[in-house]
Design a protein around this motif. Structure first.
Motif, PDB file in Angstrom:
ATOM      1  N   ALA A  50       0.762  -1.134   0.035  1.00 17.45           N
ATOM      2  CA  ALA A  50      -0.010  -0.076  -0.063  1.00 17.45           C
ATOM      3  C   ALA A  50       0.628   1.337  -0.090  1.00 17.45           C
ATOM      4  O   ALA A  50       0.582   2.290  -0.540  1.00 17.45           O
ATOM      5  CB  ALA A  50      -0.975   0.141   1.241  1.00 17.45           C
ATOM      6  N   LYS A  51       2.060   1.364   0.676  1.00 17.15           N
ATOM      7  CA  LYS A  51       2.891   2.351   0.812  1.00 17.15           C
ATOM      8  C   LYS A  51       3.662   2.382  -0.619  1.00 17.15           C
ATOM      9  O   LYS A  51       3.703   3.806  -0.919  1.00 17.15           O
ATOM     10  CB  LYS A  51       3.973   2.237   2.017  1.00 17.15           C
ATOM     11  CG  LYS A  51       3.011   2.537   3.320  1.00 17.15           C
ATOM     12  CD  LYS A  51       4.281   2.085   4.450  1.00 17.15           C
ATOM     13  CE  LYS A  51       3.665   2.254   5.713  1.00 17.15           C
ATOM     14  NZ  LYS A  51       4.602   1.972   6.868  1.00 17.15           N
ATOM     15  N   LEU A  82       0.212   5.225  -0.119  1.00 13.90           N
ATOM     16  CA  LEU A  82      -0.409   5.392   1.026  1.00 13.90           C
ATOM     17  C   LEU A  82       0.828   6.235   1.942  1.00 13.90           C
ATOM     18  O   LEU A  82       0.340   7.073   2.903  1.00 13.90           O
ATOM     19  CB  LEU A  82      -0.546   4.134   1.936  1.00 13.90           C
ATOM     20  CG  LEU A  82      -1.123   4.204   2.990  1.00 13.90           C
ATOM     21  CD1 LEU A  82      -2.458   4.584   3.024  1.00 13.90           C
ATOM     22  CD2 LEU A  82      -1.264   2.796   3.847  1.00 13.90           C
ATOM     23  N   ASN A  83       2.252   6.024   1.635  1.00 12.34           N
ATOM     24  CA  ASN A  83       3.024   6.953   2.178  1.00 12.34           C
ATOM     25  C   ASN A  83       3.140   8.182   1.634  1.00 12.34           C
ATOM     26  O   ASN A  83       3.706   9.028   2.633  1.00 12.34           O
ATOM     27  CB  ASN A  83       4.360   6.311   2.085  1.00 12.34           C
ATOM     28  CG  ASN A  83       5.305   5.984   3.080  1.00 12.34           C
ATOM     29  OD1 ASN A  83       4.719   5.969   4.476  1.00 12.34           O
ATOM     30  ND2 ASN A  83       6.309   5.754   2.756  1.00 12.34           N
ATOM     31  N   ASN A  84       2.518   8.647   0.715  1.00  6.56           N
ATOM     32  CA  ASN A  84       2.649   9.990   0.408  1.00  6.56           C
ATOM     33  C   ASN A  84       1.395  11.000   0.585  1.00  6.56           C
ATOM     34  O   ASN A  84       1.041  11.906  -0.497  1.00  6.56           O
ATOM     35  CB  ASN A  84       2.967   9.927  -1.210  1.00  6.56           C
ATOM     36  CG  ASN A  84       3.888   9.212  -1.737  1.00  6.56           C
ATOM     37  OD1 ASN A  84       4.910   9.294  -0.578  1.00  6.56           O
ATOM     38  ND2 ASN A  84       4.327   8.569  -2.584  1.00  6.56           N
ATOM     39  N   ILE A  85       0.569  10.578   1.345  1.00  6.39           N
ATOM     40  CA  ILE A  85      -0.810  11.419   1.559  1.00  6.39           C
ATOM     41  C   ILE A  85      -0.319  12.621   2.224  1.00  6.39           C
ATOM     42  O   ILE A  85       0.074  12.614   3.584  1.00  6.39           O
ATOM     43  CB  ILE A  85      -1.565  10.470   2.571  1.00  6.39           C
ATOM     44  CG1 ILE A  85      -2.439   9.145   1.842  1.00  6.39           C
ATOM     45  CG2 ILE A  85      -2.983  11.459   2.836  1.00  6.39           C
ATOM     46  CD1 ILE A  85      -3.137   8.274   2.444  1.00  6.39           C
ATOM     47  N   MET A  86      -0.571  13.788   1.733  1.00  8.28           N
ATOM     48  CA  MET A  86      -0.425  14.979   2.471  1.00  8.28           C
ATOM     49  C   MET A  86      -1.317  16.160   2.392  1.00  8.28           C
ATOM     50  O   MET A  86      -1.466  16.665   1.744  1.00  8.28           O
ATOM     51  CB  MET A  86       0.734  15.816   1.585  1.00  8.28           C
ATOM     52  CG  MET A  86       2.206  14.954   1.775  1.00  8.28           C
ATOM     53  SD  MET A  86       3.522  15.767   1.025  1.00  8.28           S
ATOM     54  CE  MET A  86       4.741  14.597   0.567  1.00  8.28           C
ATOM     55  N   VAL A  87      -2.321  15.748   3.167  1.00 11.08           N
ATOM     56  CA  VAL A  87      -3.366  16.622   3.459  1.00 11.08           C
ATOM     57  C   VAL A  87      -3.483  17.340   4.881  1.00 11.08           C
ATOM     58  O   VAL A  87      -2.899  16.649   5.691  1.00 11.08           O
ATOM     59  CB  VAL A  87      -4.657  15.882   3.111  1.00 11.08           C
ATOM     60  CG1 VAL A  87      -4.913  15.640   1.636  1.00 11.08           C
ATOM     61  CG2 VAL A  87      -4.931  14.429   3.862  1.00 11.08           C
ATOM     62  N   ARG A  88      -4.468  18.213   4.985  1.00  8.51           N
ATOM     63  CA  ARG A  88      -4.253  18.729   6.274  1.00  8.51           C
ATOM     64  C   ARG A  88      -5.386  18.162   7.573  1.00  8.51           C
ATOM     65  O   ARG A  88      -5.205  18.025   8.736  1.00  8.51           O
ATOM     66  CB  ARG A  88      -4.660  20.231   6.123  1.00  8.51           C
ATOM     67  CG  ARG A  88      -3.557  21.043   5.426  1.00  8.51           C
ATOM     68  CD  ARG A  88      -3.855  22.385   5.364  1.00  8.51           C
ATOM     69  NE  ARG A  88      -2.314  23.157   4.565  1.00  8.51           N
ATOM     70  CZ  ARG A  88      -2.192  24.090   4.483  1.00  8.51           C
ATOM     71  NH1 ARG A  88      -2.979  25.132   5.153  1.00  8.51           N
ATOM     72  NH2 ARG A  88      -1.233  24.731   3.962  1.00  8.51           N
ATOM     73  N   LEU A  89      -6.528  18.038   6.745  1.00  9.08           N
ATOM     74  CA  LEU A  89      -7.684  17.711   7.708  1.00  9.08           C
ATOM     75  C   LEU A  89      -7.656  16.008   8.048  1.00  9.08           C
ATOM     76  O   LEU A  89      -7.412  15.212   7.077  1.00  9.08           O
ATOM     77  CB  LEU A  89      -9.073  17.995   7.218  1.00  9.08           C
ATOM     78  CG  LEU A  89      -9.355  19.432   6.864  1.00  9.08           C
ATOM     79  CD1 LEU A  89     -10.429  19.755   6.331  1.00  9.08           C
ATOM     80  CD2 LEU A  89      -9.218  20.266   8.265  1.00  9.08           C
ATOM     81  N   PRO A  90      -8.002  15.560   9.163  1.00 13.12           N
ATOM     82  CA  PRO A  90      -8.146  14.413   9.616  1.00 13.12           C
ATOM     83  C   PRO A  90      -8.838  13.574   8.593  1.00 13.12           C
ATOM     84  O   PRO A  90      -9.048  12.477   8.033  1.00 13.12           O
ATOM     85  CB  PRO A  90      -8.481  14.281  10.824  1.00 13.12           C
ATOM     86  CG  PRO A  90      -8.038  15.319  11.615  1.00 13.12           C
ATOM     87  CD  PRO A  90      -7.925  16.515  10.576  1.00 13.12           C
ATOM     88  N   GLU A  91     -10.355  14.141   8.287  1.00  7.81           N
ATOM     89  CA  GLU A  91     -11.098  13.364   7.424  1.00  7.81           C
ATOM     90  C   GLU A  91     -10.783  13.109   6.096  1.00  7.81           C
ATOM     91  O   GLU A  91     -11.150  12.069   5.525  1.00  7.81           O
ATOM     92  CB  GLU A  91     -12.681  14.459   7.554  1.00  7.81           C
ATOM     93  CG  GLU A  91     -13.042  14.532   8.865  1.00  7.81           C
ATOM     94  CD  GLU A  91     -12.645  15.946   9.602  1.00  7.81           C
ATOM     95  OE1 GLU A  91     -11.954  16.814   9.074  1.00  7.81           O
ATOM     96  OE2 GLU A  91     -12.545  15.885  10.810  1.00  7.81           O
TER      97      GLU A  91
END
Length: 145
Positions: free
Chosen positions: A78-79, A84-93
């Protein structure tokens, strides 16, 4: 908490705990022992000078502990393969949405592998699903837009 969630979801208690070393604390071990759940992993403390386990027991323990490798390899896939290792968003949702989308795509990829292997069974299943959905739409139990 995970043991309780498992029990609520499946209406039975787990017999074995396969977890990372970080989860094998004294407190967790005590809780699992009270519930009668076997832990596969290295025992806490210093290793004994003379090992009292038989070769069969050692082999069995090693075999059980190696079952975790399959789970860990899926996380690695997955990574590396699905980002999966590259998720760069601000909100937890939003993070949770991305993780769920990646896991959904991984499940679809696995389903396609199984579908290729068991083509005839999936054709029959898809035909039955189409018929069931048509019946639900006809009975207005399922909205199709």
């Amino acid at each position: 908490m995970q043991v309780e969630n498992f029990k609520q979801t499946y209406d039975c208690s787990s017999k074995v705990f396969l977890g990372d070393k970080i989860f094998q604390t004294r407190e967790n071990r005590k809780c699992l022992k009270e519930k009668g759940i076997k832990i596969y992993g290295k025992p806490m403390g210093r290793p004994p000078k003379n090992d009292s386990q038989t070769a069969g027991q050692k082999y069995r323990d090693k075999k059980e502990a190696s079952k975790r490798n399959h789970v860990e390899s899926k996380f690695g896939q997955a990574k590396r393969g699905y980002g999966l290792n590259n998720i760069m968003v601000r909100l937890p949702e939003t993070s949770e949405s991305w993780i769920n989308a990646i896991l959904f795509v991984m499940n679809l990829a696995k389903l396609l592998q199984v579908a290729k292997k068991w083509k005839d069974s999936f054709m029959l299943l898809s035909k039955n699903l189409k018929t069931a959905i048509k019946n639900l739409v006809r009975l207005k139990l399922f909205a199709c837009t």
